[in-house]
Design a protein around this motif. Structure first.
Motif, PDB file in Angstrom:
ATOM      1  N   ASP A  39      -3.938  -5.210   1.393  1.00  0.00           N
ATOM      2  CA  ASP A  39      -4.659  -3.936   1.511  1.00  0.00           C
ATOM      3  C   ASP A  39      -4.224  -2.945   0.440  1.00  0.00           C
ATOM      4  OD1 ASP A  39      -6.135  -4.816   3.685  1.00  0.00           O
ATOM      5  OD2 ASP A  39      -4.732  -3.974   5.160  1.00  0.00           O
ATOM      6  N   LEU A  40      -2.916  -2.843   0.198  1.00  0.00           N
ATOM      7  CA  LEU A  40      -2.424  -1.915  -0.824  1.00  0.00           C
ATOM      8  C   LEU A  40      -2.822  -2.369  -2.221  1.00  0.00           C
ATOM      9  CD1 LEU A  40       1.137  -1.040   0.530  1.00  0.00           C
ATOM     10  CD2 LEU A  40      -0.974   0.287   0.723  1.00  0.00           C
ATOM     11  N   ARG A  41      -2.747  -3.681  -2.456  1.00  0.00           N
ATOM     12  CA  ARG A  41      -3.174  -4.220  -3.756  1.00  0.00           C
ATOM     13  C   ARG A  41      -4.652  -3.903  -3.992  1.00  0.00           C
ATOM     14  NH1 ARG A  41      -1.416  -7.538  -7.419  1.00  0.00           N
ATOM     15  NH2 ARG A  41       0.431  -8.099  -6.239  1.00  0.00           N
ATOM     16  N   ALA A  42      -5.479  -4.109  -2.982  1.00  0.00           N
ATOM     17  CA  ALA A  42      -6.912  -3.834  -3.110  1.00  0.00           C
ATOM     18  C   ALA A  42      -7.165  -2.345  -3.339  1.00  0.00           C
ATOM     19  CB  ALA A  42      -7.650  -4.309  -1.864  1.00  0.00           C
ATOM     20  N   ARG A  43      -6.396  -1.483  -2.681  1.00  0.00           N
ATOM     21  CA  ARG A  43      -6.556  -0.032  -2.871  1.00  0.00           C
ATOM     22  C   ARG A  43      -6.317   0.349  -4.329  1.00  0.00           C
ATOM     23  NH1 ARG A  43      -3.318   4.767   0.374  1.00  0.00           N
ATOM     24  NH2 ARG A  43      -4.247   6.480  -0.782  1.00  0.00           N
ATOM     25  N   ILE A  44      -5.280  -0.225  -4.928  1.00  0.00           N
ATOM     26  CA  ILE A  44      -4.987   0.056  -6.337  1.00  0.00           C
ATOM     27  C   ILE A  44      -6.080  -0.521  -7.227  1.00  0.00           C
ATOM     28  CG2 ILE A  44      -3.375  -0.416  -8.221  1.00  0.00           C
ATOM     29  CD1 ILE A  44      -1.134  -0.387  -6.025  1.00  0.00           C
ATOM     30  N   ASP A  64      10.685   3.156  -3.780  1.00  0.00           N
ATOM     31  CA  ASP A  64      11.466   2.064  -3.205  1.00  0.00           C
ATOM     32  C   ASP A  64      10.606   1.079  -2.424  1.00  0.00           C
ATOM     33  OD1 ASP A  64      13.932   2.961  -4.182  1.00  0.00           O
ATOM     34  OD2 ASP A  64      14.075   4.410  -2.540  1.00  0.00           O
ATOM     35  N   GLN A  65       9.429   1.532  -1.996  1.00  0.00           N
ATOM     36  CA  GLN A  65       8.490   0.662  -1.292  1.00  0.00           C
ATOM     37  C   GLN A  65       7.072   1.091  -1.663  1.00  0.00           C
ATOM     38  OE1 GLN A  65       9.468   1.066   2.798  1.00  0.00           O
ATOM     39  NE2 GLN A  65       8.810   3.182   2.945  1.00  0.00           N
ATOM     40  N   ALA A  66       6.150   0.162  -1.579  1.00  0.00           N
ATOM     41  CA  ALA A  66       4.783   0.402  -2.041  1.00  0.00           C
ATOM     42  C   ALA A  66       4.115   1.587  -1.342  1.00  0.00           C
ATOM     43  CB  ALA A  66       3.947  -0.859  -1.855  1.00  0.00           C
ATOM     44  N   GLU A  67       4.402   1.771  -0.076  1.00  0.00           N
ATOM     45  CA  GLU A  67       3.768   2.849   0.685  1.00  0.00           C
ATOM     46  C   GLU A  67       4.120   4.227   0.114  1.00  0.00           C
ATOM     47  OE1 GLU A  67       5.496   0.332   1.990  1.00  0.00           O
ATOM     48  OE2 GLU A  67       3.925  -0.771   3.035  1.00  0.00           O
TER      49      GLU A  67
END
Length: 70
Positions: A39-44, A64-67
């Motif tokens: 989900d985060l990869r797709a958002r980017i 330190d973390q993707a979020e």
């Protein structure tokens, strides 16, 4: 001699630039060993806002973390 300034000439050029910066953000996170779920990869990857992508690229080097990128 007159100097010219150019705005983004086409949507294709803007999309190409956004895709390039999104790839840079993903590479920075990957090189730093920061895991991204799909989900985060797709958002980017979907983002076409160059200013936002630029901000994410800067933050990607310190989070330190993707979020924390968002």
């Amino acid at each position: 001699m007159q100097t010219m300034t150019y705005e983004w000439g086409s949507g294709l050029a803007r999309k190409s630039a956004a895709d390039h910066v999104a790839g840079l953000v993903l590479r920075i996170l990957n090189d730093r060993g920061i895991h991204l779920d799909s989900d985060l990869r797709a958002r980017i990857e979907r983002c076409q806002d160059l200013e936002m992508l630029d901000a994410w690229a800067v933050r990607a080097s310190t989070v330190d973390q993707a979020e924390d990128l968002f």
